[in-house]
Design a protein around this motif. Structure first.
Motif, mmCIF file in Angstrom:
data_model
loop_
_atom_site.group_PDB
_atom_site.id
_atom_site.type_symbol
_atom_site.label_atom_id
_atom_site.label_comp_id
_atom_site.label_asym_id
_atom_site.label_seq_id
_atom_site.Cartn_x
_atom_site.Cartn_y
_atom_site.Cartn_z
ATOM 1 N N ARG A 142 0.248 -16.308 3.901
ATOM 2 C CA ARG A 142 -0.186 -14.934 4.150
ATOM 3 C C ARG A 142 0.849 -14.226 5.020
ATOM 4 O O ARG A 142 1.506 -14.863 5.840
ATOM 5 N N VAL A 143 0.951 -12.921 4.844
ATOM 6 C CA VAL A 143 1.802 -12.121 5.710
ATOM 7 C C VAL A 143 0.914 -11.297 6.638
ATOM 8 O O VAL A 143 -0.088 -10.713 6.203
ATOM 9 N N ALA A 144 1.245 -11.276 7.901
ATOM 10 C CA ALA A 144 0.535 -10.452 8.884
ATOM 11 C C ALA A 144 1.497 -10.192 10.037
ATOM 12 O O ALA A 144 2.168 -11.109 10.522
ATOM 13 N N TYR A 203 -4.730 8.429 20.510
ATOM 14 C CA TYR A 203 -3.799 7.419 19.995
ATOM 15 C C TYR A 203 -4.524 6.096 19.753
ATOM 16 O O TYR A 203 -5.323 5.640 20.570
ATOM 17 N N ALA A 204 -4.225 5.487 18.601
ATOM 18 C CA ALA A 204 -4.841 4.209 18.245
ATOM 19 C C ALA A 204 -3.853 3.400 17.420
ATOM 20 O O ALA A 204 -2.999 3.949 16.719
ATOM 21 N N ILE A 205 -3.976 2.090 17.502
ATOM 22 C CA ILE A 205 -3.158 1.191 16.696
ATOM 23 C C ILE A 205 -3.917 0.797 15.440
ATOM 24 O O ILE A 205 -5.137 0.958 15.348
ATOM 25 N N SER A 206 -3.193 0.292 14.458
ATOM 26 C CA SER A 206 -3.780 -0.304 13.251
ATOM 27 C C SER A 206 -4.770 0.630 12.576
ATOM 28 O O SER A 206 -5.931 0.283 12.346
ATOM 29 N N THR A 207 -4.313 1.817 12.220
ATOM 30 C CA THR A 207 -5.218 2.824 11.659
ATOM 31 C C THR A 207 -5.596 2.543 10.207
ATOM 32 O O THR A 207 -6.441 3.243 9.654
ATOM 33 N N PHE A 208 -5.002 1.522 9.579
ATOM 34 C CA PHE A 208 -5.417 1.122 8.239
ATOM 35 C C PHE A 208 -6.645 0.209 8.291
ATOM 36 O O PHE A 208 -7.259 -0.073 7.276
ATOM 37 N N LEU A 209 -6.994 -0.275 9.484
ATOM 38 C CA LEU A 209 -7.983 -1.340 9.638
ATOM 39 C C LEU A 209 -9.367 -0.786 9.966
ATOM 40 O O LEU A 209 -9.537 -0.012 10.914
ATOM 41 N N ASP A 284 -1.143 -6.670 4.763
ATOM 42 C CA ASP A 284 -1.287 -7.402 6.015
ATOM 43 C C ASP A 284 -2.680 -8.036 6.100
ATOM 44 O O ASP A 284 -3.700 -7.344 5.985
ATOM 45 N N ALA A 285 -2.722 -9.345 6.309
ATOM 46 C CA ALA A 285 -3.986 -10.075 6.341
ATOM 47 C C ALA A 285 -4.879 -9.662 7.497
ATOM 48 O O ALA A 285 -6.088 -9.911 7.472
ATOM 49 N N LEU A 286 -4.306 -9.017 8.511
ATOM 50 C CA LEU A 286 -5.091 -8.561 9.653
ATOM 51 C C LEU A 286 -5.262 -7.048 9.674
ATOM 52 O O LEU A 286 -6.335 -6.540 9.965
ATOM 53 N N ASN A 287 -4.192 -6.319 9.361
ATOM 54 C CA ASN A 287 -4.191 -4.865 9.537
ATOM 55 C C ASN A 287 -4.459 -4.050 8.281
ATOM 56 O O ASN A 287 -4.605 -2.831 8.363
ATOM 57 N N ASP A 288 -4.471 -4.691 7.125
ATOM 58 C CA ASP A 288 -4.677 -4.005 5.841
ATOM 59 C C ASP A 288 -3.586 -2.987 5.509
ATOM 60 O O ASP A 288 -3.797 -2.090 4.707
ATOM 61 N N ARG A 289 -2.421 -3.133 6.102
ATOM 62 C CA ARG A 289 -1.317 -2.211 5.830
ATOM 63 C C ARG A 289 -0.313 -2.885 4.891
ATOM 64 O O ARG A 289 0.015 -4.046 5.065
ATOM 65 N N PRO A 290 0.206 -2.168 3.881
ATOM 66 C CA PRO A 290 1.229 -2.771 3.024
ATOM 67 C C PRO A 290 2.482 -3.116 3.831
ATOM 68 O O PRO A 290 2.942 -2.316 4.653
ATOM 69 N N LEU A 291 3.037 -4.307 3.588
ATOM 70 C CA LEU A 291 4.195 -4.779 4.341
ATOM 71 C C LEU A 291 5.245 -5.361 3.399
ATOM 72 O O LEU A 291 4.915 -5.924 2.347
ATOM 73 N N ARG A 292 6.509 -5.241 3.793
ATOM 74 C CA ARG A 292 7.604 -5.977 3.160
ATOM 75 C C ARG A 292 8.588 -6.326 4.271
ATOM 76 O O ARG A 292 9.002 -5.456 5.030
ATOM 77 N N PHE A 293 8.924 -7.601 4.367
ATOM 78 C CA PHE A 293 9.830 -8.050 5.414
ATOM 79 C C PHE A 293 10.973 -8.875 4.841
ATOM 80 O O PHE A 293 10.793 -9.673 3.920
ATOM 81 N N GLU A 300 11.897 -1.228 2.791
ATOM 82 C CA GLU A 300 11.188 -0.130 2.137
ATOM 83 C C GLU A 300 9.861 -0.652 1.593
ATOM 84 O O GLU A 300 9.766 -1.791 1.136
ATOM 85 N N ASP A 301 8.827 0.182 1.651
ATOM 86 C CA ASP A 301 7.492 -0.285 1.278
ATOM 87 C C ASP A 301 6.785 0.744 0.391
ATOM 88 O O ASP A 301 7.292 1.853 0.181
ATOM 89 N N PRO A 302 5.599 0.407 -0.123
ATOM 90 C CA PRO A 302 4.903 1.312 -1.038
ATOM 91 C C PRO A 302 4.401 2.611 -0.399
ATOM 92 O O PRO A 302 4.039 3.540 -1.119
ATOM 93 N N ILE A 303 4.360 2.682 0.929
ATOM 94 C CA ILE A 303 3.846 3.898 1.572
ATOM 95 C C ILE A 303 4.962 4.791 2.102
ATOM 96 O O ILE A 303 4.704 5.732 2.851
ATOM 97 N N GLY A 304 6.199 4.528 1.731
ATOM 98 C CA GLY A 304 7.299 5.435 2.043
ATOM 99 C C GLY A 304 7.749 5.451 3.480
ATOM 100 O O GLY A 304 8.267 6.468 3.957
ATOM 101 N N THR A 305 7.617 4.334 4.178
ATOM 102 C CA THR A 305 8.029 4.283 5.583
ATOM 103 C C THR A 305 9.496 4.675 5.751
ATOM 104 O O THR A 305 9.859 5.323 6.734
ATOM 105 N N TYR A 306 10.329 4.307 4.791
ATOM 106 C CA TYR A 306 11.766 4.553 4.932
ATOM 107 C C TYR A 306 12.279 5.730 4.114
ATOM 108 O O TYR A 306 13.463 5.826 3.832
#
Length: 363
Positions: A142-144, A203-209, A284-293, A300-306
């Motif tokens: 898993r990725v997190a 302000y809050a962290i992990s807003t996908f969760l 992300d197994a914890l945050n529910d955010r799409p990740l690529r590392f 670059e990721d599916p939500i256009g971070t870059y």
């Protein structure tokens, strides 16, 4: 607020976008773009300390939060002394989890928080606790995001491989050889240049969760760092050599670093190609955010971070808590960096997106 700095001809849309960013600011920020060794955008403005109305200056330093991870990933790649295929215990015999170095670097080791009482600023003690800890899942499955523990683990691996601290390595491998205003373990004499951080209302962290049980895990993962303006602004935090988040720097130096990487400097091209291919990806197994590392780098990721699709093809770098965004567009041979002392929640922050869209339109 007044915009300071310069843009090269053709990059006026970036100045316009930065003007809009500052018009909505309570703090300050800087945005720089370096292309083929030349700064085509170098803008700053707003307040380095909103409480005392200290202006943001050309040499204002800012805490990079997880932007630090990209700097440390560069150190790892430049030294090329950590074999991603090797078990962690080859370098670190006390480490009990069946994880590889590549799994640590790509956030799949299953150790996203330190279990038990600990001082998050103490790399060595946190590393010792993590070495004895059972992972939450089989490493590699898993990725997190390992928000803070990435730093404790990588700092210990580098110490065992080189005999030097991660802050020393940032200085010797990246900052001094290339004249970059980047620091991990920021010395006291630079405090006067460092912006004071503040959280935007709400302000809050992990807003996908949304899951309350996993929210508890995430709160353990961040260990209260982002819950207090005083803690994140403390000298102790800046002095700590936290490879996951306590580095400081200017936007121009971060942009120069990624421009150098995009042009084949600092890291051997074959090694950089290995470090910037996808080693892990998914939700992300914890945050529910799409990740690529990659190996320490965000990709670059599916939500256009870059940035816009096409321009950001092959992009790598690392974002930071509250809105920082730093990286390279290899096809355009450029590096960019947005730093800010005003932390906004990811779901309410379009500042870096707006600047990268304007940058794309200017090319």
């Amino acid at each position: 607020m007044a915009v300071h700095g310069t843009v090269a001809p053709g990059f006026e849309p970036v100045r316009d976008a930065f003007t809009d960013v500052l018009a909505d600011a309570r703090g300050g920020s800087s945005f720089s773009v370096v292309r083929d060794g030349t700064a085509v955008v170098d803008l700053w403005g707003g307040l380095a300390d909103p409480g005392s109305a200290v202006p943001w200056r050309e040499d204002t330093l800012c805490v990079l939060f997880s932007g630090t991870k990209g700097v440390v990933a560069t150190v790892v790649a430049a030294l090329d002394v950590l074999d991603p295929a090797a078990p962690v215990r080859d370098l670190w015999p006390e480490f009990t989890a069946d994880a590889t170095i590549g799994q640590v670097l790509s956030h799949t080791a299953g150790l996203p928080y330190v279990d038990g009482e600990h001082d998050m600023l103490d790399n060595r003690s946190c590393a010792a606790l993590l070495a004895a800890q059972d992972p939450l899942w089989t490493p590699g499955t898993r990725v997190a995001y390992h928000a803070l523990t990435f730093g404790h683990l990588v700092a210990e691996l580098l110490r065992r491989a080189t005999g030097r601290s991660v802050g020393t390595l940032v200085r010797e491998v990246v900052a001094e050889p290339f004249g970059l205003d980047l620091h991990l373990g920021t010395p006291e004499h630079l405090d006067a240049r460092t912006a004071r951080l503040q959280r935007a209302p709400g302000y809050a962290i992990s807003t996908f969760l949304d899951d309350p049980e996993r929210r508890k895990v995430v709160e353990r993962m961040y260990a209260g760092l982002l819950d207090s303006d005083e803690r994140m602004n403390s000298a102790a935090y800046r002095r700590a050599e936290l490879a996951a988040g306590s580095g400081t720097g200017t936007a121009l130096s971060m942009a120069r670093l990624y421009d150098l990487l995009a042009r084949g400097h600092v890291v051997a091209p074959d090694t950089l190609a290995r470090a910037t291919r996808a080693w892990s990806e998914g939700v992300d197994a914890l945050n529910d955010r799409p990740l690529r590392f990659g190996l320490g780098y965000e990709l670059e990721d599916p939500i256009g971070t870059y940035g816009p699709t096409g321009r950001s093809a092959g992009a790598f770098g690392h974002s930071g808590a509250g809105g920082g965004r730093h990286g390279a567009w290899p096809r355009e041979r450029l590096g960019f960096s947005f730093v800010t002392n005003e932390l906004r929640s990811e779901n309410a922050d379009g500042r870096a997106d707006r600047l990268l869209e304007a940058l794309s339109a200017s090319l």
